[in-house]
Each structure stands twice: as structure tokens, then as C-alpha cells.
Design a protein around this motif. Structure first.
Motif, PDB file in Angstrom:
ATOM      1  N   MET A  50       1.601  15.972  19.322  1.00 22.75           N
ATOM      2  CA  MET A  50       1.632  17.023  20.332  1.00 22.75           C
ATOM      3  C   MET A  50       0.299  17.761  20.354  1.00 22.75           C
ATOM      4  O   MET A  50      -0.330  17.959  19.317  1.00 22.75           O
ATOM      5  CB  MET A  50       2.770  18.006  20.035  1.00 22.75           C
ATOM      6  CG  MET A  50       4.159  17.400  20.114  1.00 22.75           C
ATOM      7  SD  MET A  50       5.444  18.602  19.739  1.00 22.75           S
ATOM      8  CE  MET A  50       5.252  19.732  21.123  1.00 22.75           C
ATOM      9  N   SER A  51      -0.147  18.153  21.523  1.00 20.33           N
ATOM     10  CA  SER A  51      -1.402  18.876  21.631  1.00 20.33           C
ATOM     11  C   SER A  51      -1.257  20.282  21.094  1.00 20.33           C
ATOM     12  O   SER A  51      -0.164  20.860  21.075  1.00 20.33           O
ATOM     13  CB  SER A  51      -1.849  18.911  23.091  1.00 20.33           C
ATOM     14  OG  SER A  51      -0.875  19.561  23.898  1.00 20.33           O
ATOM     15  N   ALA A  52      -2.360  20.865  20.664  1.00 19.08           N
ATOM     16  CA  ALA A  52      -2.337  22.226  20.148  1.00 19.08           C
ATOM     17  C   ALA A  52      -2.145  23.207  21.302  1.00 19.08           C
ATOM     18  O   ALA A  52      -2.686  23.012  22.389  1.00 19.08           O
ATOM     19  CB  ALA A  52      -3.640  22.523  19.422  1.00 19.08           C
ATOM     20  N   PRO A  53      -1.355  24.287  21.092  1.00 22.32           N
ATOM     21  CA  PRO A  53      -1.131  25.254  22.167  1.00 22.32           C
ATOM     22  C   PRO A  53      -2.367  26.105  22.437  1.00 22.32           C
ATOM     23  O   PRO A  53      -3.149  26.394  21.533  1.00 22.32           O
ATOM     24  CB  PRO A  53       0.019  26.108  21.630  1.00 22.32           C
ATOM     25  CG  PRO A  53      -0.127  26.033  20.144  1.00 22.32           C
ATOM     26  CD  PRO A  53      -0.628  24.641  19.863  1.00 22.32           C
ATOM     27  N   VAL A  54      -2.519  26.500  23.683  1.00 22.47           N
ATOM     28  CA  VAL A  54      -3.595  27.389  24.102  1.00 22.47           C
ATOM     29  C   VAL A  54      -2.959  28.689  24.586  1.00 22.47           C
ATOM     30  O   VAL A  54      -2.107  28.668  25.473  1.00 22.47           O
ATOM     31  CB  VAL A  54      -4.430  26.763  25.231  1.00 22.47           C
ATOM     32  CG1 VAL A  54      -5.500  27.745  25.715  1.00 22.47           C
ATOM     33  CG2 VAL A  54      -5.057  25.453  24.780  1.00 22.47           C
ATOM     34  N   THR A  55      -3.350  29.806  23.986  1.00 20.25           N
ATOM     35  CA  THR A  55      -2.798  31.099  24.386  1.00 20.25           C
ATOM     36  C   THR A  55      -3.429  31.560  25.692  1.00 20.25           C
ATOM     37  O   THR A  55      -4.646  31.698  25.785  1.00 20.25           O
ATOM     38  CB  THR A  55      -3.029  32.149  23.284  1.00 20.25           C
ATOM     39  OG1 THR A  55      -2.333  31.750  22.097  1.00 20.25           O
ATOM     40  CG2 THR A  55      -2.502  33.516  23.723  1.00 20.25           C
ATOM     41  N   LEU A  56      -2.582  31.802  26.686  1.00 19.89           N
ATOM     42  CA  LEU A  56      -3.049  32.257  28.000  1.00 19.89           C
ATOM     43  C   LEU A  56      -2.975  33.768  28.139  1.00 19.89           C
ATOM     44  O   LEU A  56      -3.789  34.378  28.833  1.00 19.89           O
ATOM     45  CB  LEU A  56      -2.219  31.599  29.110  1.00 19.89           C
ATOM     46  CG  LEU A  56      -2.194  30.071  29.132  1.00 19.89           C
ATOM     47  CD1 LEU A  56      -1.317  29.585  30.269  1.00 19.89           C
ATOM     48  CD2 LEU A  56      -3.607  29.507  29.250  1.00 19.89           C
ATOM     49  N   ASP A  57      -1.979  34.373  27.508  1.00 19.53           N
ATOM     50  CA  ASP A  57      -1.824  35.827  27.574  1.00 19.53           C
ATOM     51  C   ASP A  57      -0.996  36.276  26.380  1.00 19.53           C
ATOM     52  O   ASP A  57      -0.082  35.579  25.947  1.00 19.53           O
ATOM     53  CB  ASP A  57      -1.141  36.245  28.876  1.00 19.53           C
ATOM     54  CG  ASP A  57      -1.259  37.735  29.164  1.00 19.53           C
ATOM     55  OD1 ASP A  57      -2.031  38.420  28.466  1.00 19.53           O
ATOM     56  OD2 ASP A  57      -0.575  38.222  30.093  1.00 19.53           O
ATOM     57  N   ARG A  58      -1.354  37.439  25.860  1.00 17.72           N
ATOM     58  CA  ARG A  58      -0.634  38.031  24.733  1.00 17.72           C
ATOM     59  C   ARG A  58      -0.556  39.529  24.972  1.00 17.72           C
ATOM     60  O   ARG A  58      -1.578  40.181  25.198  1.00 17.72           O
ATOM     61  CB  ARG A  58      -1.366  37.754  23.416  1.00 17.72           C
ATOM     62  CG  ARG A  58      -0.659  38.289  22.175  1.00 17.72           C
ATOM     63  CD  ARG A  58      -1.563  38.198  20.960  1.00 17.72           C
ATOM     64  NE  ARG A  58      -2.069  36.855  20.735  1.00 17.72           N
ATOM     65  CZ  ARG A  58      -1.442  35.932  20.022  1.00 17.72           C
ATOM     66  NH1 ARG A  58      -0.280  36.231  19.444  1.00 17.72           N
ATOM     67  NH2 ARG A  58      -1.959  34.732  19.884  1.00 17.72           N
ATOM     68  N   ARG A  59       0.665  40.077  24.941  1.00 17.62           N
ATOM     69  CA  ARG A  59       0.822  41.504  25.211  1.00 17.62           C
ATOM     70  C   ARG A  59       1.789  42.149  24.225  1.00 17.62           C
ATOM     71  O   ARG A  59       2.753  41.529  23.776  1.00 17.62           O
ATOM     72  CB  ARG A  59       1.354  41.735  26.626  1.00 17.62           C
ATOM     73  CG  ARG A  59       0.460  41.189  27.713  1.00 17.62           C
ATOM     74  CD  ARG A  59       0.847  41.736  29.052  1.00 17.62           C
ATOM     75  NE  ARG A  59       0.399  40.886  30.142  1.00 17.62           N
ATOM     76  CZ  ARG A  59       0.666  41.109  31.409  1.00 17.62           C
ATOM     77  NH1 ARG A  59       1.392  42.174  31.761  1.00 17.62           N
ATOM     78  NH2 ARG A  59       0.230  40.284  32.345  1.00 17.62           N
ATOM     79  N   GLU A  60       1.487  43.403  23.916  1.00 12.60           N
ATOM     80  CA  GLU A  60       2.385  44.227  23.111  1.00 12.60           C
ATOM     81  C   GLU A  60       3.122  45.168  24.054  1.00 12.60           C
ATOM     82  O   GLU A  60       2.517  45.851  24.873  1.00 12.60           O
ATOM     83  CB  GLU A  60       1.609  45.031  22.077  1.00 12.60           C
ATOM     84  CG  GLU A  60       1.121  44.233  20.894  1.00 12.60           C
ATOM     85  CD  GLU A  60       2.223  43.836  19.923  1.00 12.60           C
ATOM     86  OE1 GLU A  60       3.320  44.446  19.994  1.00 12.60           O
ATOM     87  OE2 GLU A  60       1.996  42.920  19.120  1.00 12.60           O
ATOM     88  N   GLY A  61       4.433  45.191  23.953  1.00 15.98           N
ATOM     89  CA  GLY A  61       5.236  46.067  24.796  1.00 15.98           C
ATOM     90  C   GLY A  61       6.231  46.844  23.980  1.00 15.98           C
ATOM     91  O   GLY A  61       6.224  46.801  22.743  1.00 15.98           O
ATOM     92  N   PRO A  62       7.129  47.554  24.640  1.00 20.03           N
ATOM     93  CA  PRO A  62       8.118  48.373  23.929  1.00 20.03           C
ATOM     94  C   PRO A  62       9.087  47.553  23.092  1.00 20.03           C
ATOM     95  O   PRO A  62       9.749  48.101  22.207  1.00 20.03           O
ATOM     96  CB  PRO A  62       8.843  49.107  25.062  1.00 20.03           C
ATOM     97  CG  PRO A  62       8.591  48.283  26.288  1.00 20.03           C
ATOM     98  CD  PRO A  62       7.240  47.691  26.094  1.00 20.03           C
ATOM     99  N   TYR A  63       9.173  46.250  23.346  1.00 23.50           N
ATOM    100  CA  TYR A  63      10.106  45.410  22.597  1.00 23.50           C
ATOM    101  C   TYR A  63       9.387  44.448  21.663  1.00 23.50           C
ATOM    102  O   TYR A  63       9.993  43.525  21.125  1.00 23.50           O
ATOM    103  CB  TYR A  63      10.997  44.630  23.565  1.00 23.50           C
ATOM    104  CG  TYR A  63      11.677  45.525  24.582  1.00 23.50           C
ATOM    105  CD1 TYR A  63      12.770  46.314  24.220  1.00 23.50           C
ATOM    106  CD2 TYR A  63      11.202  45.602  25.885  1.00 23.50           C
ATOM    107  CE1 TYR A  63      13.378  47.141  25.135  1.00 23.50           C
ATOM    108  CE2 TYR A  63      11.805  46.432  26.810  1.00 23.50           C
ATOM    109  CZ  TYR A  63      12.893  47.206  26.429  1.00 23.50           C
ATOM    110  OH  TYR A  63      13.492  48.039  27.351  1.00 23.50           O
ATOM    111  N   GLY A  64       8.078  44.652  21.490  1.00 22.61           N
ATOM    112  CA  GLY A  64       7.307  43.801  20.606  1.00 22.61           C
ATOM    113  C   GLY A  64       6.309  42.949  21.353  1.00 22.61           C
ATOM    114  O   GLY A  64       5.911  43.257  22.487  1.00 22.61           O
ATOM    115  N   GLU A  65       5.886  41.862  20.721  1.00 22.98           N
ATOM    116  CA  GLU A  65       4.855  40.994  21.276  1.00 22.98           C
ATOM    117  C   GLU A  65       5.471  39.866  22.096  1.00 22.98           C
ATOM    118  O   GLU A  65       6.473  39.258  21.704  1.00 22.98           O
ATOM    119  CB  GLU A  65       4.034  40.387  20.148  1.00 22.98           C
ATOM    120  CG  GLU A  65       2.896  39.471  20.624  1.00 22.98           C
ATOM    121  CD  GLU A  65       2.244  38.739  19.475  1.00 22.98           C
ATOM    122  OE1 GLU A  65       1.077  39.027  19.167  1.00 22.98           O
ATOM    123  OE2 GLU A  65       2.908  37.848  18.882  1.00 22.98           O
ATOM    124  N   VAL A  66       4.859  39.576  23.225  1.00 25.53           N
ATOM    125  CA  VAL A  66       5.264  38.437  24.041  1.00 25.53           C
ATOM    126  C   VAL A  66       4.007  37.640  24.377  1.00 25.53           C
ATOM    127  O   VAL A  66       2.957  38.212  24.701  1.00 25.53           O
ATOM    128  CB  VAL A  66       6.023  38.882  25.296  1.00 25.53           C
ATOM    129  CG1 VAL A  66       5.169  39.762  26.186  1.00 25.53           C
ATOM    130  CG2 VAL A  66       6.542  37.690  26.064  1.00 25.53           C
TER     131      VAL A  66
END
Length: 234
Positions: A1-17
Motif C-alpha cells: 500500500m502507498s504511504a498516506p499523504v496528509t491533505l489537511d489537519r485541524r484541531e477542533g472542540p472534539y479533538g483532531e481530525v
């Protein structure tokens, strides 16, 4: 499987998405927990179809409570936007009427409106029957004044595997009672899960639902996904 590439990372009131791309597919990770990806989608689509089929079987053309005809196109609430498979599938089916999606993570909504996931949900988002509400599901159920004919919930990996601790309240007797109250007579509650749960089936019965059953959906890898189905009493 190919390695994942992070497109967006955000911290919100319910944690990280996090939104990642792996090859040709996208993945959503919440608080380090894999939620779903775009590699399959058959169980998310089956969630919607099973709810419609159960609704038709449970009520037929008339409501047991009012003896009036159920709306030609029943109203659907989808809890959790995810990668958009459930919304897209519901909007592609002309038998559904109003389609309401509740999603508390602003990032996920953005990824569908202006981001990489718009390729899946774009036509469904633009459908005049569809509306996306940026709020918590339990908060919506407490505040809503009208009722839905079907609730399709894909909030966690199942009642025994929640993404955040506060989500556990949805699967308690109090949370299930809110779901029941938000349903029309003979309305259907359908909950996606990564694994079966006899204990949750009993919780649905204890909450006053009838016709409780679990349907397995074969997937490409691993054990089958399941949909818990239950009917609101007349």
C-alpha cells in the motif's frame, strides 16, 4: 500500500481530525482513530437502503398511528457526513424526500463543500432536498421540532467503539430515547457498526424499539460491517 499523504489537519472542540490521501483514495482520521475511507462504500450505501426497506416493510403505505398516508417521499436524517457515501446514495434515490445531514466537524463539511471530497458529494450537496447542519447530533435531536421517517447514523465505528467519550451518550437508553422521539410512528433507526453487538440489540429493545435486527454487509477486507435496525413503536 502507498504511504498516506496528509491533505489537511485541524484541531477542533472534539479533538483532531485529519484528511489523508492514499493512492486514489481519501481517509478520515479522528483523534488518531481511522474512521472511513473512499475505497469501498458499500456498507454506507446499504445503511440507507436497509433503512428505506425496513421503513416500507414496517409501515406499508399508511401510518399505524394516524391511519394517514405516509409522505410519498419520507424524510431522512443522516448522522455523520463522513466521506459522503450515504448522502450521495440517498440523494441519488428519488424515493427520499428531505435529506438532512448533521455533522459537528466543520473541517469535514469544508472538505465536501470546497475540498477533495466534493467529487463524491457535490451533486448531493447541491440537491434541493439536501441540507447540512453543522451541529452535534444529540444537540439536534434535543432541539428538533419535527420528526423524521428514518435516522441513519454513522457517527462512530459502532456503539462499542466511539471516536470520543461524549459520543457514548448516543447509545445509552437516554440517547436512544431521543432517537425514538425524533422518529415518526413506525420510523426506522439504522446504525452502522464495524462489528455486531448483541448487547446493543438488547439496549434497543430496552429503549422501546421493535423489530430489532442486525444485518451483515460483506466488505473487501476483514470481518463484515453491520447495520443495526430498529423500528419506532406506533
Amino acid at each position: 500500500m502507498s504511504a498516506p499523504v496528509t491533505l489537511d489537519r485541524r484541531e477542533g472542540p472534539y479533538g483532531e481530525v485529519v484528511l489523508r490521501r492514499r493512492g486514489d483514495h481519501h481517509e478520515i482520521i479522528a483523534n488518531g482513530c481511522f474512521l472511513m475511507d473512499t475505497s469501498d462504500g458499500r456498507s454506507e450505501r446499504r445503511l440507507v437502503d436497509a433503512a428505506f426497506e425496513t421503513l416500507t416493510a414496517a409501515t406499508g403505505p399508511r401510518s399505524a398511528r394516524t391511519s394517514e398516508k405516509r409522505p410519498i417521499r419520507p424524510a431522512l436524517l443522516i448522522g455523520g457526513l463522513g466521506v459522503g457515501f450515504s448522502l450521495a446514495h440517498a440523494a441519488a434515490d428519488s424515493r427520499w424526500g428531505a435529506i438532512t445531514v448533521v455533522e459537528r466537524e466543520a473541517a469535514i463539511v469544508d472538505w465536501h463543500l470546497t475540498g477533495p471530497l466534493s467529487g463524491i458529494s457535490g451533486p448531493a450537496v447541491d440537491d434541493p432536498r439536501s441540507v447540512i447542519l453543522r451541529t452535534d447530533l444529540l444537540a439536534h435531536l434535543r432541539a428538533v421540532k419535527h420528526r423524521y421517517d428514518a435516522l441513519c447514523l454513522d457517527i462512530d465505528n459502532g456503539p462499542d467503539w466511539t471516536v470520543t467519550e461524549d459520543n457514548a451518550g448516543l447509545y445509552t437508553l437516554a440517547g436512544l430515547a431521543l432517537c425514538r422521539t425524533a422518529l415518526t410512528s413506525g420510523g426506522v433507526l439504522a446504525i452502522w457498526s464495524a462489528q455486531p453487538s448483541p448487547e446493543f440489540e438488547q439496549a434497543l429493545r430496552n429503549a422501546g424499539f421493535s423489530g430489532v435486527r442486525t444485518e451483515e454487509i460483506l466488505v473487501a477486507r476483514g470481518v463484515p460491517d453491520v447495520v443495526h435496525l430498529a423500528v419506532s413503536p406506533a
